[in-house]
Scaffold this active site. Structure first.
Site, mmCIF file in Angstrom:
data_model
loop_
_atom_site.group_PDB
_atom_site.id
_atom_site.type_symbol
_atom_site.label_atom_id
_atom_site.label_comp_id
_atom_site.label_asym_id
_atom_site.label_seq_id
_atom_site.Cartn_x
_atom_site.Cartn_y
_atom_site.Cartn_z
ATOM 1 N N GLU A 25 -12.837 -6.314 32.811
ATOM 2 C CA GLU A 25 -11.691 -6.623 33.660
ATOM 3 C C GLU A 25 -11.688 -5.740 34.904
ATOM 4 O OE1 GLU A 25 -9.121 -8.868 33.489
ATOM 5 O OE2 GLU A 25 -10.117 -9.844 31.824
ATOM 6 N N GLY A 26 -12.747 -5.024 35.150
ATOM 7 C CA GLY A 26 -12.808 -4.022 36.205
ATOM 8 C C GLY A 26 -12.570 -2.719 35.489
ATOM 9 N N GLN A 50 7.027 7.282 8.996
ATOM 10 C CA GLN A 50 7.451 7.333 10.392
ATOM 11 C C GLN A 50 6.299 7.155 11.364
ATOM 12 O OE1 GLN A 50 9.684 10.963 10.878
ATOM 13 N NE2 GLN A 50 11.544 10.051 10.034
ATOM 14 N N ARG A 61 0.853 -1.188 0.000
ATOM 15 C CA ARG A 61 0.000 0.000 0.000
ATOM 16 C C ARG A 61 0.889 1.239 0.000
ATOM 17 N NH1 ARG A 61 -4.150 1.197 4.793
ATOM 18 N NH2 ARG A 61 -4.820 3.219 4.095
ATOM 19 N N GLN A 68 -6.194 1.505 12.365
ATOM 20 C CA GLN A 68 -5.826 2.699 11.612
ATOM 21 C C GLN A 68 -4.802 2.372 10.520
ATOM 22 O OE1 GLN A 68 -4.742 6.042 14.013
ATOM 23 N NE2 GLN A 68 -4.144 7.284 12.266
ATOM 24 N N ILE A 69 -3.837 1.530 10.847
ATOM 25 C CA ILE A 69 -2.833 1.137 9.858
ATOM 26 C C ILE A 69 -3.483 0.386 8.696
ATOM 27 C CG2 ILE A 69 -0.843 -0.371 9.457
ATOM 28 C CD1 ILE A 69 0.025 0.361 12.380
ATOM 29 N N LEU A 70 -4.431 -0.449 9.012
ATOM 30 C CA LEU A 70 -5.114 -1.234 7.977
ATOM 31 C C LEU A 70 -6.050 -0.387 7.123
ATOM 32 C CD1 LEU A 70 -5.920 -4.342 10.143
ATOM 33 C CD2 LEU A 70 -4.404 -4.299 8.161
ATOM 34 N N GLY A 71 -6.464 0.737 7.652
ATOM 35 C CA GLY A 71 -7.384 1.596 6.911
ATOM 36 C C GLY A 71 -8.768 0.983 6.841
#
Length: 138
Positions: free
Chosen positions: A117-118, A32, A21, A90-93
């Site tokens: 989990e509380g 970055q 991509r 988010q990285i996968l879009g």
């Protein structure tokens, strides 16, 4: 699946962040911000594992600090599991939000883990009270 396993699974969902991509003339993995997200996920996973191991060691010793260590480990791991999964989506879009993709399910599961989990707010309150009791500022 525990919270550390959850974070590990979210990284495994997309082991190489989208070499195919291209955005702004470079593969997504070369940006970055994406590298920072992957570094944060990996670092948080390592830290969560260490907090869980520390809680287990304290329990094995019969240390009275076991409860605080367990709460800290659960709090940190649940927050970071949700953050890691949100970053993975988010990285996968758009693909990460598609029906049937594991990242979307993992994101929902991570949010549920923060609650069952509380709740993280209760964990924060407990941890703050414990910190006040042992504060070096007194």
């Amino acid at each position: 699946m525990g919270l550390c396993g959850h974070s590990r699974r979210c990284v495994a969902t997309e082991p190489r962040p989208r070499q195919d991509r291209v955005r702004f003339v470079a593969p997504l993995a070369d940006h970055q911000l994406v590298q920072r997200m992957i570094a944060d996920i990996d670092t948080s996973l390592s830290a969560a594992r260490l907090l869980c191991l520390r809680a287990g060691l304290l329990k094995d010793k019969g240390d009275p600090g076991t409860v605080n260590a367990t709460w800290a480990a659960k709090y940190f791991a649940s927050c970071k599991a949700f953050s890691a999964t949100a970053d993975a989506v988010q990285i996968l879009g758009a693909r990460g939000c598609a029906p049937g993709h594991p990242a979307g399910r993992l994101l929902r599961d991570a949010k549920v883990m923060e609650i069952i989990e509380g709740s993280i707010q209760l964990q924060q309150t407990y941890l703050a009270q414990a910190a006040y009791q042992h504060s070096p500022l007194d």
